[in-house]
Scaffold this motif. Structure first.
Motif, PDB file in Angstrom:
ATOM      1  N   ASP A   1       2.955 -16.418  23.777  1.00 44.63           N
ATOM      2  CA  ASP A   1       3.650 -17.589  23.519  1.00 44.63           C
ATOM      3  C   ASP A   1       4.887 -17.447  23.129  1.00 44.63           C
ATOM      4  OD1 ASP A   1       0.943 -19.029  23.743  1.00 44.63           O
ATOM      5  OD2 ASP A   1       0.390 -18.556  21.748  1.00 44.63           O
ATOM      6  N   LEU A   2       5.331 -16.162  23.154  1.00 46.69           N
ATOM      7  CA  LEU A   2       6.886 -15.844  23.168  1.00 46.69           C
ATOM      8  C   LEU A   2       7.618 -16.388  24.123  1.00 46.69           C
ATOM      9  CD1 LEU A   2       6.685 -12.026  21.662  1.00 46.69           C
ATOM     10  CD2 LEU A   2       7.061 -14.248  20.339  1.00 46.69           C
ATOM     11  N   LYS A   3       8.756 -17.159  23.625  1.00 49.56           N
ATOM     12  CA  LYS A   3       9.760 -17.452  24.645  1.00 49.56           C
ATOM     13  C   LYS A   3      10.698 -16.359  25.242  1.00 49.56           C
ATOM     14  CE  LYS A   3       9.759 -22.121  22.399  1.00 49.56           C
ATOM     15  NZ  LYS A   3      10.778 -23.114  22.023  1.00 49.56           N
ATOM     16  N   ARG A   4      11.291 -16.799  26.268  1.00 43.00           N
ATOM     17  CA  ARG A   4      12.334 -15.785  26.891  1.00 43.00           C
ATOM     18  C   ARG A   4      13.251 -15.630  25.806  1.00 43.00           C
ATOM     19  NH1 ARG A   4      14.089 -14.553  32.153  1.00 43.00           N
ATOM     20  NH2 ARG A   4      16.507 -14.031  32.139  1.00 43.00           N
ATOM     21  N   GLY A   5      13.679 -14.103  25.772  1.00 41.97           N
ATOM     22  CA  GLY A   5      14.760 -13.825  24.742  1.00 41.97           C
ATOM     23  C   GLY A   5      14.296 -13.600  23.303  1.00 41.97           C
ATOM     24  N   SER A   6      12.662 -13.769  23.085  1.00 46.16           N
ATOM     25  CA  SER A   6      12.178 -13.775  21.642  1.00 46.16           C
ATOM     26  C   SER A   6      11.262 -12.404  21.727  1.00 46.16           C
ATOM     27  CB  SER A   6      11.411 -15.107  21.319  1.00 46.16           C
ATOM     28  OG  SER A   6      12.065 -16.230  21.306  1.00 46.16           O
ATOM     29  N   PHE A   7      11.641 -11.685  20.624  1.00 40.91           N
ATOM     30  CA  PHE A   7      10.699 -10.486  20.382  1.00 40.91           C
ATOM     31  C   PHE A   7      10.400 -10.314  19.220  1.00 40.91           C
ATOM     32  CE2 PHE A   7      13.584 -10.032  24.036  1.00 40.91           C
ATOM     33  CZ  PHE A   7      12.758  -8.995  24.849  1.00 40.91           C
ATOM     34  N   VAL A   8       9.249  -9.625  18.831  1.00 39.00           N
ATOM     35  CA  VAL A   8       8.833  -9.264  17.399  1.00 39.00           C
ATOM     36  C   VAL A   8       9.301  -7.750  17.244  1.00 39.00           C
ATOM     37  CG1 VAL A   8       6.995  -8.946  16.203  1.00 39.00           C
ATOM     38  CG2 VAL A   8       6.735 -10.708  17.884  1.00 39.00           C
ATOM     39  N   ALA A   9       9.898  -7.573  16.208  1.00 41.42           N
ATOM     40  CA  ALA A   9      10.739  -6.576  15.569  1.00 41.42           C
ATOM     41  C   ALA A   9      10.003  -5.644  14.574  1.00 41.42           C
ATOM     42  CB  ALA A   9      11.960  -6.666  15.226  1.00 41.42           C
TER      43      ALA A   9
ATOM     44  N   PRO B   1       9.816 -11.837  13.921  1.00 45.79           N
ATOM     45  CA  PRO B   1      10.240 -12.491  14.962  1.00 45.79           C
ATOM     46  C   PRO B   1      11.725 -12.526  15.210  1.00 45.79           C
ATOM     47  CG  PRO B   1       8.386 -13.749  13.944  1.00 45.79           C
ATOM     48  CD  PRO B   1       8.931 -12.743  13.098  1.00 45.79           C
ATOM     49  N   VAL B   2      12.377 -12.518  16.336  1.00 46.71           N
ATOM     50  CA  VAL B   2      13.807 -12.239  16.292  1.00 46.71           C
ATOM     51  C   VAL B   2      14.077 -12.751  17.736  1.00 46.71           C
ATOM     52  CG1 VAL B   2      15.630 -10.745  16.794  1.00 46.71           C
ATOM     53  CG2 VAL B   2      13.903  -9.947  15.107  1.00 46.71           C
ATOM     54  N   THR B   3      15.127 -13.788  17.762  1.00 46.08           N
ATOM     55  CA  THR B   3      15.757 -14.356  18.849  1.00 46.08           C
ATOM     56  C   THR B   3      17.142 -13.846  19.495  1.00 46.08           C
ATOM     57  OG1 THR B   3      14.632 -16.464  18.563  1.00 46.08           O
ATOM     58  CG2 THR B   3      16.433 -16.550  20.193  1.00 46.08           C
TER      59      THR B   3
ATOM     60  N   GLY C   1       8.143  -5.951  27.577  1.00 44.27           N
ATOM     61  CA  GLY C   1       8.108  -7.277  28.108  1.00 44.27           C
ATOM     62  C   GLY C   1       7.822  -7.499  29.398  1.00 44.27           C
ATOM     63  N   ASN C   2       7.186  -8.442  29.739  1.00 43.28           N
ATOM     64  CA  ASN C   2       6.910  -8.623  31.108  1.00 43.28           C
ATOM     65  C   ASN C   2       8.422  -9.146  31.771  1.00 43.28           C
ATOM     66  OD1 ASN C   2       3.520 -10.161  30.969  1.00 43.28           O
ATOM     67  ND2 ASN C   2       4.388  -7.893  31.239  1.00 43.28           N
ATOM     68  N   SER C   3       8.328  -9.094  33.154  1.00 46.56           N
ATOM     69  CA  SER C   3       9.431  -9.561  34.079  1.00 46.56           C
ATOM     70  C   SER C   3       9.736 -10.915  33.327  1.00 46.56           C
ATOM     71  CB  SER C   3       9.180  -9.456  35.544  1.00 46.56           C
ATOM     72  OG  SER C   3      10.402  -9.858  36.259  1.00 46.56           O
ATOM     73  N   GLY C   4      11.046 -11.109  33.334  1.00 49.56           N
ATOM     74  CA  GLY C   4      11.524 -12.479  32.727  1.00 49.56           C
ATOM     75  C   GLY C   4      11.252 -12.936  31.309  1.00 49.56           C
ATOM     76  N   SER C   5      11.072 -11.900  30.434  1.00 42.61           N
ATOM     77  CA  SER C   5      10.888 -12.137  28.982  1.00 42.61           C
ATOM     78  C   SER C   5      12.311 -11.676  28.433  1.00 42.61           C
ATOM     79  CB  SER C   5       9.958 -10.916  28.516  1.00 42.61           C
ATOM     80  OG  SER C   5      10.231  -9.687  28.655  1.00 42.61           O
ATOM     81  N   GLY C   6      13.253 -11.193  28.912  1.00 37.58           N
ATOM     82  CA  GLY C   6      14.525 -11.031  28.445  1.00 37.58           C
ATOM     83  C   GLY C   6      14.923  -9.616  27.910  1.00 37.58           C
ATOM     84  N   LYS C   7      14.218  -8.598  28.718  1.00 37.39           N
ATOM     85  CA  LYS C   7      14.440  -7.296  28.294  1.00 37.39           C
ATOM     86  C   LYS C   7      16.152  -6.765  28.585  1.00 37.39           C
ATOM     87  CE  LYS C   7      11.473  -5.003  30.660  1.00 37.39           C
ATOM     88  NZ  LYS C   7      11.206  -6.380  31.573  1.00 37.39           N
TER      89      LYS C   7
ATOM     90  N   GLY D   1       8.411  -8.088  23.423  1.00 36.97           N
ATOM     91  CA  GLY D   1       8.310  -9.363  24.065  1.00 36.97           C
ATOM     92  C   GLY D   1       7.310 -10.138  24.576  1.00 36.97           C
ATOM     93  N   ARG D   2       7.496 -11.013  25.619  1.00 35.77           N
ATOM     94  CA  ARG D   2       6.136 -11.974  25.997  1.00 35.77           C
ATOM     95  C   ARG D   2       5.397 -10.691  27.074  1.00 35.77           C
ATOM     96  NH1 ARG D   2       8.462 -16.644  29.135  1.00 35.77           N
ATOM     97  NH2 ARG D   2       9.187 -15.048  30.589  1.00 35.77           N
ATOM     98  N   THR D   3       4.175 -10.857  26.951  1.00 32.80           N
ATOM     99  CA  THR D   3       3.164 -10.303  27.927  1.00 32.80           C
ATOM    100  C   THR D   3       2.008 -10.985  27.974  1.00 32.80           C
ATOM    101  OG1 THR D   3       2.248  -7.927  28.496  1.00 32.80           O
ATOM    102  CG2 THR D   3       2.392  -8.703  26.148  1.00 32.80           C
ATOM    103  N   PHE D   4       1.142 -10.700  29.093  1.00 33.47           N
ATOM    104  CA  PHE D   4       0.051 -11.534  29.460  1.00 33.47           C
ATOM    105  C   PHE D   4      -1.258 -10.737  29.454  1.00 33.47           C
ATOM    106  CE2 PHE D   4       3.606 -14.123  30.674  1.00 33.47           C
ATOM    107  CZ  PHE D   4       3.297 -15.501  30.245  1.00 33.47           C
ATOM    108  N   LEU D   5      -1.251  -9.496  30.025  1.00 29.08           N
ATOM    109  CA  LEU D   5      -2.357  -8.665  30.173  1.00 29.08           C
ATOM    110  C   LEU D   5      -2.788  -8.134  28.856  1.00 29.08           C
ATOM    111  CD1 LEU D   5      -1.278  -6.525  33.177  1.00 29.08           C
ATOM    112  CD2 LEU D   5      -2.553  -8.671  33.056  1.00 29.08           C
ATOM    113  N   ASP D   6      -4.246  -8.296  28.669  1.00 26.16           N
ATOM    114  CA  ASP D   6      -4.978  -7.912  27.404  1.00 26.16           C
ATOM    115  C   ASP D   6      -4.465  -6.539  27.092  1.00 26.16           C
ATOM    116  OD1 ASP D   6      -6.044 -10.380  27.614  1.00 26.16           O
ATOM    117  OD2 ASP D   6      -8.041  -9.730  28.255  1.00 26.16           O
TER     118      ASP D   6
END
Length: 500
Positions: free
Chosen positions: A228-236, A247-249, A32-38, A201-206
Motif C-alpha cells: 500500500d506504500l505510495k511512490r516515494g514513500s519508504f519505511v526507514a 514511515p518517510v516520504t 522497492g519495485n520498479s516505480g517505487s521511487g528508489k 518501499g513498495r513491493t508486491f511479491l510475498d
C-alpha cells in the motif's frame, strides 16, 4: 563531525534526518519495485550529502550523470579498458573527486566486469587515500545476483566479489556502501546482510515482503503494508535513520534523470492520406533483400536412422599448408610496427578503445602471416604509445629516448602515449605540444582533460611546466636534462608537422 541531512518528512510531518557520519559506518540498503521511487531517493541522498562527503555512483542506466551539471561530479564512461578504469579509480580516491561511473549501453557481462574492476580499484587504493566515500550502487541485484543467470561465470565472480568487499570490508577503507535493489530475493544474501540501515518501499511479491518485514523486525502479519506504500514513500530503520520502523516520504530533488516515466499523450490526428502512407512502400525498401525463413519439413525417423547406419565417407586428403616462412626478430618487429602505423593512419583510431584496436591489429597479423606468438594487449599498448609519440628514428636510437621510455613506465598505460609525446618534443627541441595534440594522444576531445594530465605528471615529479615571456608553454624534464621549445597551448595545428 555530525551532519544530519534532510531526506523528507515523517508521517507526523517532522523532518526525516539521516546521520551521514553514522551512515558511513553502518551502510544502507534500499528496496522497492520498479516505480517505487528508489532512484528518486538515491538522488535526494546524493544531492543533500554532496557538500559533506565524496561520492561514487555505479550507474547502470546513465540516470545520474546529470549530477555533474550542478554538483561537479566527474562522469566516467564505462566503455574503457581495465587499465584505464583502474587508473581513473585510483586518481578518484587520491584527489577525492566525486564521480558517476556510467555503464549505459554496455551489455550485462561488460557492466558487471567493469563495475567490479572499478570497485576493486577503489578498494585497493593506498592506505594514505582511505578518505570516506559514499559508494552508491543502483540496481545492485545486477552486480550481486543471488544465483547465476545468463552471464559468464568470470564476470559474475568478479562483480560479486567486488560488491562483497564493498559491503563487508569497505568500512575500514573509508568505503560506505549504499545499495538499491528492485527485489531482495534477487540480491546475494551476504551483500544485503551487511547493511544496518534500511529504506523499504513498495513491493508486491510475498517473498520480498517477508524478507523486508524480517529485516525491519516487523511482524509478518503487517508485511501487507508494503503493497500500500505510495511512490516515494519508504519505511526507514537503522542507527542512521530511526531506532523504530518509521514511515518517510522522500522530499524533492534539484536535478532530474535523463530517462523519465512514460506519460500518456494524445495520438496525432490522422490525415486522409494515412492509408496511402502506410501501404505505399518507400523506394529504398524495394532495394533491400527480404529475409527468407525456410522451414524444412520434418524427416521421418526411419530415414534418420538409415543415414546414421551408413559408413562415413572417406576423409579427403588434406593439402599441406605452406611452411611458415622463417623471419628474424628485427624483420618481424618492423612488420609489427608497420601494422601499427597503418592503424594510426586512420584519424578515428585515436578515439577508439585500445581493445578494439588490438582486435584489428591481430586480424592484420593473421593476414600478413606474421610468425610467432602475437603480442599481448599490454605489449600492444606499449607499442601504440611509442608510435603515437611520433618519435623519429634518430631520436629513438639515442640514450635520451631510452631513458624517457624507462620514465614512462612510472605512469599508467593509458598515459604513456601523452608522456612520450612531450618527451620526444623535448629531446628534439620542438615546440611544446598543444592541448589538442595531448588530447588526441590520450584518446579524448577534451582539451581541459589534456591540461590536467600535465599537472598530474608534474605532481609525480616527472616534469616542470613553465612559460616564456610571451606566455607560451614550456615543459622541462629534469631527469632528461632537456626541455621543449615554447609552444602555444591553444594551437590547432600539429606543431611537429609544422616544424618538419
Amino acid at each position: 563531525m555530525k551532519v544530519g541531512i534532510d531526506m523528507g518528512q515523517t508521517s507526523d510531518g517532522a523532518a526525516a534526518k539521516l546521520d551521514i557520519e553514522e551512515l558511513l559506518a553502518t551502510r544502507l540498503l534500499v528496496q522497492g519495485n520498479s516505480g517505487s521511487g528508489k532512484s528518486h531517493l538515491l538522488r535526494r541522498l546524493l544531492e543533500q550529502s554532496a557538500p559533506w562527503v565524496q561520492q561514487v555512483v555505479i550507474d547502470p542506466e546513465g540516470d545520474f550523470v546529470t549530477l555533474s551539471d550542478k554538483f561537479g561530479h566527474v562522469v566516467v564512461e564505462g566503455e574503457r579498458s581495465e587499465a584505464e578504469l583502474i587508473g581513473i579509480a585510483t586518481r578518484i580516491r587520491q584527489h577525492r573527486a566525486s564521480c558517476v561511473l556510467s555503464l549505459e549501453g554496455l551489455d550485462i557481462d561488460d557492466q558487471m566486469r567493469n563495475a567490479g574492476i572499478f570497485l576493486n580499484a577503489l578498494f585497493d587504493a593506498d592506505r594514505e587515500f582511505w578518505y570516506p566515500v559514499l559508494v552508491v550502487v543502483d540496481e545492485a541485484q545486477l552486480f550481486a545476483p543471488s544465483v547465476g543467470g545468463d552471464v559468464s561465470e568470470e564476470a559474475r565472480k568478479l562483480s560479486l566479489g567486488a560488491m562483497t568487499n564493498l559491503m563487508c570490508r569497505g568500512r575500514k577503507r573509508g568505503l560506505a556502501g549504499v545499495i538499491a535493489t528492485q527485489r531482495l530475493a534477487k540480491l546475494a544474501k551476504n551483500v544485503a546482510a551487511e547493511a544496518s540501515n534500511f529504506l523499504m518501499g513498495r513491493t508486491f511479491l510475498d517473498i520480498d515482503m517477508m524478507r523486508a518485514a524480517d529485516l525491519l523486525g516487523m511482524d509478518r502479519r503487517t508485511a501487507e503494508m508494503f503493497r500500500d506504500l505510495k511512490r516515494g514513500s519508504f519505511v526507514a530503520l537503522g542507527p542512521a535513520l530511526s531506532r523504530r520502523p518509521l514511515p518517510v516520504t522522500i522530499g524533492t530533488v534539484e536535478t532530474s534523470a535523463r530517462s523519465t516515466s512514460p506519460k500518456l499523450m494524445p495520438l496525432p490526428e490522422a490525415g486522409r492520406d494515412l492509408e496511402d502512407i502506410i501501404f505505399t512502400p518507400d523506394p529504398e525498401e524495394l532495394l533491400r533483400p527480404l529475409p527468407r525463413r525456410v522451414t524444412a519439413a520434418p524427416r521421418p525417423a526411419t530415414d534418420i536412422l538409415a543415414e546414421l547406419s551408413k559408413a562415413p565417407p572417406p576423409m579427403p586428403a588434406v593439402e599441406s599448408r605452406p611452411a611458415v616462412t622463417e623471419m628474424d626478430e628485427g624483420e618481424r618487429e618492423a612488420i609489427l610496427d608497420s601494422l601499427i602505423a597503418e592503424i594510426l593512419d586512420n584519424p578515428q583510431s585515436a578515439y577508439r578503445p585500445d581493445s578494439e584496436l588490438f582486435q584489428d591489429f591481430l586480424v592484420r597479423c593473421r593476414i600478413r602471416r606474421v610468425p610467432g606468438v602475437a603480442p599481448t594487449l599490454s605489449a600492444f599498448r606499449r607499442k601504440m604509445a611509442i608510435a603515437r609519440s611520433g618519435v623519429d628514428a634518430g631520436t629513438a636510437a639515442g640514450e635520451g629516448w631510452a631513458k624517457a621510455l624507462d620514465l614512462s613506465r612510472g605512469v599508467s598505460e593509458d598515459l604513456q602515449g601523452v608522456f612520450l609525446l612531450v618527451a620526444q618534443a623535448a629531446l628534439r627541441a620542438l615546440p611544446c605540444p598543444s592541448d589538442l595534440m595531448l588530447a588526441r594522444a590520450y584518446g579524448t576531445h577534451s582539451a581541459r582533460r589534456a591540461r590536467r594530465l600535465l599537472g598530474y605528471f608534474e605532481e609525480r615529479g616527472l616534469i616542470v611546466v613553465h612559460a616564456d615571456l610571451a606566455g607560451r608553454r614550456i615543459v622541462a624534464f629534469p631527469d632528461l636534462g632537456t626541455e621543449t621549445a615554447p609552444g602555444d597551448a591553444n594551437a590547432g595545428e600539429d606543431l611537429r608537422a609544422a616544424a618538419e
